[in-house]
Design an enzyme around this catalytic site. Structure first.
Site, mmCIF file in Angstrom:
data_model
loop_
_atom_site.group_PDB
_atom_site.id
_atom_site.type_symbol
_atom_site.label_atom_id
_atom_site.label_comp_id
_atom_site.label_asym_id
_atom_site.label_seq_id
_atom_site.Cartn_x
_atom_site.Cartn_y
_atom_site.Cartn_z
ATOM 1 N N GLN A 5 -17.494 2.420 -6.716
ATOM 2 C CA GLN A 5 -16.847 3.700 -6.445
ATOM 3 C C GLN A 5 -15.591 3.825 -7.318
ATOM 4 O OE1 GLN A 5 -16.425 4.426 -1.994
ATOM 5 N NE2 GLN A 5 -17.177 2.332 -1.969
ATOM 6 N N ASN A 6 -15.222 2.746 -7.983
ATOM 7 C CA ASN A 6 -13.939 2.721 -8.693
ATOM 8 C C ASN A 6 -14.020 3.423 -10.037
ATOM 9 O OD1 ASN A 6 -13.124 1.238 -6.511
ATOM 10 N ND2 ASN A 6 -13.256 -0.728 -7.560
ATOM 11 N N ASP A 21 -11.480 2.742 -12.402
ATOM 12 C CA ASP A 21 -10.417 2.090 -13.196
ATOM 13 C C ASP A 21 -10.940 1.280 -14.372
ATOM 14 O OD1 ASP A 21 -9.948 -0.331 -10.474
ATOM 15 O OD2 ASP A 21 -11.419 -0.312 -12.091
ATOM 16 N N HIS A 81 -18.466 7.320 -9.218
ATOM 17 C CA HIS A 81 -17.437 8.359 -9.174
ATOM 18 C C HIS A 81 -16.777 8.625 -10.515
ATOM 19 C CE1 HIS A 81 -16.976 7.491 -4.593
ATOM 20 N NE2 HIS A 81 -18.043 8.222 -4.861
ATOM 21 N N CYS A 104 -10.290 23.233 -23.405
ATOM 22 C CA CYS A 104 -11.500 22.639 -23.989
ATOM 23 C C CYS A 104 -11.599 23.062 -25.454
ATOM 24 C CB CYS A 104 -12.725 23.122 -23.205
ATOM 25 S SG CYS A 104 -14.294 22.788 -24.027
ATOM 26 N N SER A 136 -13.655 0.675 2.361
ATOM 27 C CA SER A 136 -13.467 1.035 3.775
ATOM 28 C C SER A 136 -14.748 1.637 4.340
ATOM 29 C CB SER A 136 -12.338 2.057 3.894
ATOM 30 O OG SER A 136 -12.691 3.220 3.145
ATOM 31 N N GLN A 186 -9.699 -6.737 5.951
ATOM 32 C CA GLN A 186 -9.759 -5.966 7.216
ATOM 33 C C GLN A 186 -11.215 -5.633 7.553
ATOM 34 O OE1 GLN A 186 -6.946 -5.428 8.756
ATOM 35 N NE2 GLN A 186 -5.735 -6.252 7.044
HETATM 36 C C1 BV8 Z 1 -20.586 14.795 -2.104
HETATM 37 C C2 BV8 Z 1 -13.030 9.553 -7.597
HETATM 38 C C3 BV8 Z 1 -22.123 16.588 -1.841
HETATM 39 C C4 BV8 Z 1 -11.876 10.477 -7.812
HETATM 40 C C5 BV8 Z 1 -13.486 9.580 -5.186
HETATM 41 C C6 BV8 Z 1 -21.647 13.040 4.228
HETATM 42 C C7 BV8 Z 1 -22.503 13.135 3.140
HETATM 43 C C8 BV8 Z 1 -22.051 13.598 1.923
HETATM 44 C C9 BV8 Z 1 -20.723 13.997 1.770
HETATM 45 C C10 BV8 Z 1 -19.880 13.916 2.857
HETATM 46 C C11 BV8 Z 1 -20.333 13.428 4.079
HETATM 47 N N1 BV8 Z 1 -19.286 13.465 4.939
HETATM 48 C C12 BV8 Z 1 -18.187 13.937 4.298
HETATM 49 C C13 BV8 Z 1 -18.527 14.251 3.034
HETATM 50 C C14 BV8 Z 1 -17.632 14.802 2.034
HETATM 51 C C15 BV8 Z 1 -16.898 13.743 1.211
HETATM 52 C C16 BV8 Z 1 -16.431 12.554 2.009
HETATM 53 O O1 BV8 Z 1 -17.047 11.504 1.998
HETATM 54 N N2 BV8 Z 1 -15.299 12.729 2.677
HETATM 55 C C17 BV8 Z 1 -14.725 11.641 3.435
HETATM 56 C C18 BV8 Z 1 -13.194 11.702 3.282
HETATM 57 C C19 BV8 Z 1 -15.168 11.790 4.878
HETATM 58 N N3 BV8 Z 1 -17.734 13.276 0.125
HETATM 59 C C20 BV8 Z 1 -17.758 13.985 -1.018
HETATM 60 O O2 BV8 Z 1 -17.167 15.038 -1.157
HETATM 61 C C21 BV8 Z 1 -18.596 13.429 -2.149
HETATM 62 N N4 BV8 Z 1 -19.420 14.478 -2.682
HETATM 63 O O3 BV8 Z 1 -21.061 14.202 -1.195
HETATM 64 O O4 BV8 Z 1 -21.203 15.922 -2.663
HETATM 65 C C22 BV8 Z 1 -21.304 17.596 -1.081
HETATM 66 C C23 BV8 Z 1 -20.828 18.706 -1.764
HETATM 67 C C24 BV8 Z 1 -20.099 19.649 -1.039
HETATM 68 C C25 BV8 Z 1 -19.805 19.481 0.327
HETATM 69 C C26 BV8 Z 1 -20.250 18.321 0.985
HETATM 70 C C27 BV8 Z 1 -21.007 17.373 0.276
HETATM 71 C C28 BV8 Z 1 -17.712 12.935 -3.296
HETATM 72 C C29 BV8 Z 1 -16.907 11.730 -2.887
HETATM 73 C C30 BV8 Z 1 -16.231 11.100 -4.132
HETATM 74 C C31 BV8 Z 1 -14.761 11.418 -4.152
HETATM 75 N N5 BV8 Z 1 -14.108 10.729 -5.278
HETATM 76 N N6 BV8 Z 1 -12.966 8.952 -6.275
HETATM 77 C C32 BV8 Z 1 -10.575 9.732 -8.003
HETATM 78 O O5 BV8 Z 1 -10.557 8.495 -7.894
HETATM 79 O O6 BV8 Z 1 -9.574 10.401 -8.275
HETATM 80 S S1 BV8 Z 1 -13.404 8.831 -3.685
HETATM 81 C C33 BV8 Z 1 -12.205 7.580 -3.692
HETATM 82 O O7 BV8 Z 1 -11.884 7.337 -2.345
HETATM 83 C C34 BV8 Z 1 -12.715 6.243 -4.187
HETATM 84 O O8 BV8 Z 1 -13.576 6.372 -5.270
HETATM 85 C C35 BV8 Z 1 -13.391 5.603 -2.980
HETATM 86 O O9 BV8 Z 1 -14.754 5.927 -2.973
HETATM 87 C C36 BV8 Z 1 -12.784 6.366 -1.824
HETATM 88 C C37 BV8 Z 1 -12.001 5.507 -0.887
HETATM 89 O O10 BV8 Z 1 -10.873 5.027 -1.635
HETATM 90 P P1 BV8 Z 1 -9.899 3.833 -1.037
HETATM 91 O O11 BV8 Z 1 -9.597 4.073 0.383
HETATM 92 O O12 BV8 Z 1 -8.791 3.554 -1.953
HETATM 93 O O13 BV8 Z 1 -10.792 2.646 -1.154
HETATM 94 P P2 BV8 Z 1 -11.726 2.189 -0.096
HETATM 95 O O14 BV8 Z 1 -12.244 3.226 0.824
HETATM 96 O O15 BV8 Z 1 -12.737 1.573 -0.898
HETATM 97 O O16 BV8 Z 1 -10.742 1.260 0.863
HETATM 98 C C38 BV8 Z 1 -10.007 0.176 0.337
HETATM 99 C C39 BV8 Z 1 -10.546 -1.048 1.073
HETATM 100 O O17 BV8 Z 1 -10.137 -2.207 0.400
HETATM 101 C C40 BV8 Z 1 -10.023 -1.155 2.494
HETATM 102 O O18 BV8 Z 1 -11.075 -1.380 3.401
HETATM 103 C C41 BV8 Z 1 -9.088 -2.381 2.447
HETATM 104 O O19 BV8 Z 1 -9.100 -3.122 3.653
HETATM 105 C C42 BV8 Z 1 -9.733 -3.168 1.342
HETATM 106 N N7 BV8 Z 1 -8.851 -4.110 0.643
HETATM 107 C C43 BV8 Z 1 -7.502 -4.048 0.496
HETATM 108 N N8 BV8 Z 1 -7.082 -5.123 -0.241
HETATM 109 C C44 BV8 Z 1 -8.198 -5.846 -0.552
HETATM 110 C C45 BV8 Z 1 -9.319 -5.208 -0.005
HETATM 111 N N9 BV8 Z 1 -10.566 -5.691 -0.150
HETATM 112 C C46 BV8 Z 1 -10.719 -6.833 -0.843
HETATM 113 N N10 BV8 Z 1 -9.697 -7.514 -1.408
HETATM 114 C C47 BV8 Z 1 -8.422 -7.047 -1.284
HETATM 115 N N11 BV8 Z 1 -7.405 -7.717 -1.842
#
Ligand code: BV8
Length: 259
Positions: A102-103, A105, A120, A156, A199, A225
């Site tokens: 999902q990253n 970077d 992503h 663009c 997460s 976590q």
């Molecule tokens: C879409 C790029 C169709 C941009 C990102 C159900 C089905 C489909 C869609 C949805 C759904 N329910 C809701 C939705 C809508 C939405 C969504 O998921 N919303 C969430 C908030 C509920 N999804 C979308 O919109 C997706 N599109 O489905 O299209 C559609 C179209 C229209 C309407 C509806 C659907 C697009 C999602 C992509 C968004 N872009 N990134 C950018 O980076 O700028 S998402 C971004 O946040 C990241 O890429 C990652 O995926 C996400 C979470 O980021 P973080 O919190 O930072 O990371 P993560 O969650 O991975 O958590 C960090 C973890 O690391 C923690 O657990 C922590 O404990 C752990 N950690 C900490 N330290 C360490 C560690 N682990 C290991 N070692 C360590 N040292």
């Protein structure tokens, strides 16, 4: 923890088809804040899920462009950590390894992972916001004529009307179909999945480990976590990935060497 590391290593060492699925946590020890970490300074006041949307870009292109410029500059000062390198090393030890991330970077690429499915996009790639030449209309930022950063994103160079934007998937945007389709296929065919630093809060990426579990794959999570996916895991290594992944790979190598 040593017992769990050994258990996980035994599953990975003899995996026919390993899929790795990573989120922002795998880059935490590189110094890249996750979405849930409060960004410092100017950006602490903004909710990333509000900024990473087409609506935000439409409303205020300069604010979104500046946020991505800030993140690019911050990420470009960081490097892959031992966790990224450990995951890359697995590719040379096992018959089939696919890394879904999902990253944005680029650290898995820099660490040497080769078979990567980027769900992503990439912070360092750019495209036309109107996809004037098709989606994506890729743009090489370095090839553009200089522009005044005070004016926000450049236009663009093909259509001169759309803005240049980062080639990442924003909330409410669909993921690249080919990548998503392949990610689900790999998840449904693997026998072991290693889920690192996510997460499980963002969809459809969060569905991928669930699909693997439904098909009977053995799931291993690395996250200090619990996550929204922990309930589906067979093993949860509750430790930072940069510390524990090198230990797992070390045991994998011992097992493969002795067998
Ligand atoms: C879409 C790029 C169709 C941009 C990102 C159900 C089905 C489909 C869609 C949805 C759904 N329910 C809701 C939705 C809508 C939405 C969504 O998921 N919303 C969430 C908030 C509920 N999804 C979308 O919109 C997706 N599109 O489905 O299209 C559609 C179209 C229209 C309407 C509806 C659907 C697009 C999602 C992509 C968004 N872009 N990134 C950018 O980076 O700028 S998402 C971004 O946040 C990241 O890429 C990652 O995926 C996400 C979470 O980021 P973080 O919190 O930072 O990371 P993560 O969650 O991975 O958590 C960090 C973890 O690391 C923690 O657990 C922590 O404990 C752990 N950690 C900490 N330290 C360490 C560690 N682990 C290991 N070692 C360590 N040292």
């Amino acid at each position: 923890m040593d017992y769990l590391i050994r258990q996980a290593a035994e599953r990975i060492a003899y995996a026919r088809h390993l899929v790795i699925s990573t989120g922002a946590g795998v880059s935490k020890e590189s110094g890249v804040p996750t979405f849930r970490d409060a960004l410092d300074g100017l950006w602490a006041q903004y909710d990333p899920t509000e900024l990473a949307t087409p609506q935000a870009f439409q409303r205020n292109p300069k604010r979104v462009w500046d946020w991505y410029t800030y993140r690019r500059e911050m990420v470009s000062k960081t490097h892959p950590n031992p966790g990224h390198y450990a995951l890359a090393e697995l590719e040379g030890l096992l018959p089939k390894v696919v890394l879904i991330t999902q990253n944005v970077d680029n650290h898995h690429q820099l660490a040497g992972s080769r078979d990567i499915i980027p769900l992503h996009g990439n912070l360092f790639a750019f495209k036309c916001s109107t996809s004037c030449q098709g989606n994506p209309t890729s743009i090489d930022l370095d090839s553009l004529a200089p522009w005044n950063p005070e004016d926000g994103p450049p236009r663009c160079p093909y259509c001169n009307s759309g803005y240049v934007r980062p080639d990442v998937v924003w909330f409410h945007e669909t993921l690249p179909e080919a990548q998503l389709t392949r990610a689900f296929e790999e998840a449904q065919n693997c026998d072991v999945m290693l889920v690192v630093g996510t997460s499980g809060a963002v969809y459809p990426a969060a569905w991928i480990p669930i699909k693997a579990a439904e098909r009977g794959a053995f799931l291993i999570e690395v996250n200090p976590q619990p996550s929204e996916l922990t309930r589906a895991m067979n093993i949860h290594l509750a430790a930072p990935s940069g510390e524990v992944l090198p230990q797992v790979v070390e045991v994998v190598k011992q097992l493969l060497h002795s067998s």
